[in-house]
Design an enzyme around this catalytic site. Sequence first.
Site, mmCIF file in Angstrom:
data_model
loop_
_atom_site.group_PDB
_atom_site.id
_atom_site.type_symbol
_atom_site.label_atom_id
_atom_site.label_comp_id
_atom_site.label_asym_id
_atom_site.label_seq_id
_atom_site.Cartn_x
_atom_site.Cartn_y
_atom_site.Cartn_z
ATOM 1 N N MET A 10 46.453 -25.102 -30.012
ATOM 2 C CA MET A 10 47.021 -24.110 -29.090
ATOM 3 C C MET A 10 46.487 -24.344 -27.688
ATOM 4 O O MET A 10 45.270 -24.354 -27.475
ATOM 5 C CB MET A 10 46.665 -22.690 -29.547
ATOM 6 C CG MET A 10 47.360 -22.255 -30.826
ATOM 7 S SD MET A 10 46.973 -20.537 -31.250
ATOM 8 C CE MET A 10 45.296 -20.719 -31.903
ATOM 9 N N VAL A 11 47.393 -24.520 -26.742
ATOM 10 C CA VAL A 11 47.011 -24.729 -25.350
ATOM 11 C C VAL A 11 46.207 -23.533 -24.853
ATOM 12 O O VAL A 11 46.596 -22.383 -25.070
ATOM 13 C CB VAL A 11 48.261 -24.935 -24.471
ATOM 14 C CG1 VAL A 11 47.880 -25.029 -23.002
ATOM 15 C CG2 VAL A 11 49.017 -26.178 -24.914
ATOM 16 N N CYS A 118 55.835 -30.486 -29.655
ATOM 17 C CA CYS A 118 55.859 -29.656 -28.445
ATOM 18 C C CYS A 118 57.233 -29.722 -27.786
ATOM 19 O O CYS A 118 57.704 -30.804 -27.421
ATOM 20 C CB CYS A 118 54.788 -30.107 -27.461
ATOM 21 S SG CYS A 118 54.767 -29.111 -25.948
ATOM 22 N N LYS A 157 51.996 -33.839 -36.357
ATOM 23 C CA LYS A 157 52.548 -32.482 -36.429
ATOM 24 C C LYS A 157 53.959 -32.534 -35.871
ATOM 25 O O LYS A 157 54.172 -32.971 -34.739
ATOM 26 C CB LYS A 157 51.692 -31.492 -35.635
ATOM 27 C CG LYS A 157 52.149 -30.038 -35.755
ATOM 28 C CD LYS A 157 51.162 -29.101 -35.054
ATOM 29 C CE LYS A 157 51.549 -27.640 -35.276
ATOM 30 N NZ LYS A 157 52.755 -27.256 -34.519
ATOM 31 N N HIS A 185 56.046 -27.590 -38.539
ATOM 32 C CA HIS A 185 56.373 -26.303 -37.921
ATOM 33 C C HIS A 185 57.834 -26.013 -38.256
ATOM 34 O O HIS A 185 58.721 -26.774 -37.876
ATOM 35 C CB HIS A 185 56.168 -26.390 -36.420
ATOM 36 C CG HIS A 185 56.378 -25.078 -35.717
ATOM 37 N ND1 HIS A 185 55.879 -24.819 -34.459
ATOM 38 C CD2 HIS A 185 57.021 -23.945 -36.079
ATOM 39 C CE1 HIS A 185 56.212 -23.598 -34.089
ATOM 40 N NE2 HIS A 185 56.921 -23.049 -35.064
ATOM 41 N N ASN A 218 53.394 -24.541 -41.241
ATOM 42 C CA ASN A 218 53.103 -23.881 -39.971
ATOM 43 C C ASN A 218 54.332 -23.095 -39.529
ATOM 44 O O ASN A 218 55.440 -23.594 -39.591
ATOM 45 C CB ASN A 218 52.729 -24.932 -38.916
ATOM 46 C CG ASN A 218 52.502 -24.339 -37.539
ATOM 47 O OD1 ASN A 218 52.984 -24.868 -36.547
ATOM 48 N ND2 ASN A 218 51.777 -23.241 -37.464
ATOM 49 N N GLY A 219 54.107 -21.850 -39.116
ATOM 50 C CA GLY A 219 55.196 -21.050 -38.599
ATOM 51 C C GLY A 219 55.377 -19.736 -39.325
ATOM 52 O O GLY A 219 55.663 -19.717 -40.523
ATOM 53 N N ALA A 242 48.576 -20.237 -35.939
ATOM 54 C CA ALA A 242 48.477 -20.226 -34.484
ATOM 55 C C ALA A 242 48.326 -18.792 -34.001
ATOM 56 O O ALA A 242 47.220 -18.290 -33.835
ATOM 57 C CB ALA A 242 49.696 -20.914 -33.873
ATOM 58 N N ARG A 243 49.447 -18.089 -33.800
ATOM 59 C CA ARG A 243 49.370 -16.742 -33.231
ATOM 60 C C ARG A 243 48.585 -15.771 -34.112
ATOM 61 O O ARG A 243 47.881 -14.894 -33.596
ATOM 62 C CB ARG A 243 50.783 -16.204 -32.986
ATOM 63 C CG ARG A 243 51.462 -16.828 -31.778
ATOM 64 C CD ARG A 243 52.871 -16.303 -31.620
ATOM 65 N NE ARG A 243 53.728 -16.729 -32.717
ATOM 66 C CZ ARG A 243 54.894 -16.159 -33.033
ATOM 67 N NH1 ARG A 243 55.318 -15.112 -32.332
ATOM 68 N NH2 ARG A 243 55.615 -16.620 -34.033
#
Length: 406
Positions: A10-11, A118, A157, A185, A218-219, A242-243
């Site tokens: 994660m950026v 991305c 990924k 993802h 992922n997701g 992630a989130r």
Amino acid sequence: MNNKLVLAPMVRVGTLPMRLMALRYGADIVYSPEIVDKRLITCIRGAVVVNLTCKCCLDDLGTIDFISQVDNSLCLRIHSLEKSSLIVQIGTADPELAVRAAKVVAGDVAGIDVNCGCPKRFSLQGGMGAALLSDPKKLCRIVNNLIENINVPISVKVRILNTTKETIELLKEVANTGVKAIAVHCRTKYETPTDSGHWDYFPPIVEAIPAIIPIIANGDIFSPPDFPELLRDSGISSFMLARGAQWNPSIFLAARGYLNAAYPERYPAEIQISKQISEYFNLPNVTPYIPLNDDQTNGMLPIKQMMQEYVKIARATDFPYQNSKYTLMQMFPPCGFNHKKLKRDETVTEEKPFPNFCQPSDDRASEIENMEKSICNSKANHISKMLRKRKGNSKPDYSGVLDKEK
């Protein structure tokens, strides 16, 4: 990479303090934010010895820094405790540059990942990220060159394509390179986080890809009870967050509890690195979570506690203020203000991780406390309900999108 809980790249958020928080609460593997190959190539490696700004921990930071020679900025900070669990993700469109970049950090990490997912304009224009999904031959050349020249495991990924058939064809090509894992993802490059992920892609992917190549889901994995459910429905045993982890890193603790209850032989209740991090940063040991029928939190700990621990680790590792500030603002959504408003002279400590203007008034204290307890679960429940409404194979809807791209 089977039976693993993973912190996604994660950026800005997936930097050292968040990675250590994730490992403390039960993650097996953590990814760095994406670093573009050309930037990483400019970096030199150096050990940081003394922490001049923090007295809450050891004087020795225990970190290795990679500093760009172009602008003398910090590109990557790695802690000695995470080296065996850290995968550095690189953004690249060139096999030779990918190898040069990977060599800079290969001696200090557990693996290298190639970003093929991305969807940001910067990545697409440079032929990186999701642009590689349209050029499988280039993608495989990059991966093959890394495997041949780098002595750590290589993974990729990706995002899904328009159909499961196209997605599986791409993944088979990638799997034939010999990668050690593929994170998928379950959104296309045209979809955003507001679009629901396509979990129905996972079962056919697992069935089609050789078992020796772990698939990492992922997701839209937000609710701890969803982990064993997704495993049963798809056969996927590794999960990338992630989130969910950004909002509350203790989701790893809760997820491990649910997975351990259903599959104790595959997911141990505790991992050793959690105790090591707790001891190093003088934090209390994490107690394994045992799922209870009447637990409305699903094992998630209070957000305020997460923020306090994050600040303590950020200060102890002397991490840049601006980055830590941004991450804290993502972790505490009830305040509803822009992180840019927080000035450098605002005091942020583990005892008081919020800026002054974020402190609730007396008449809102109870409301904020309840929001702290429910914010992650309310989001998780909302998304889980949306996912469970879907039946059969849900196809991404591109009406109007492809025309705009042209």
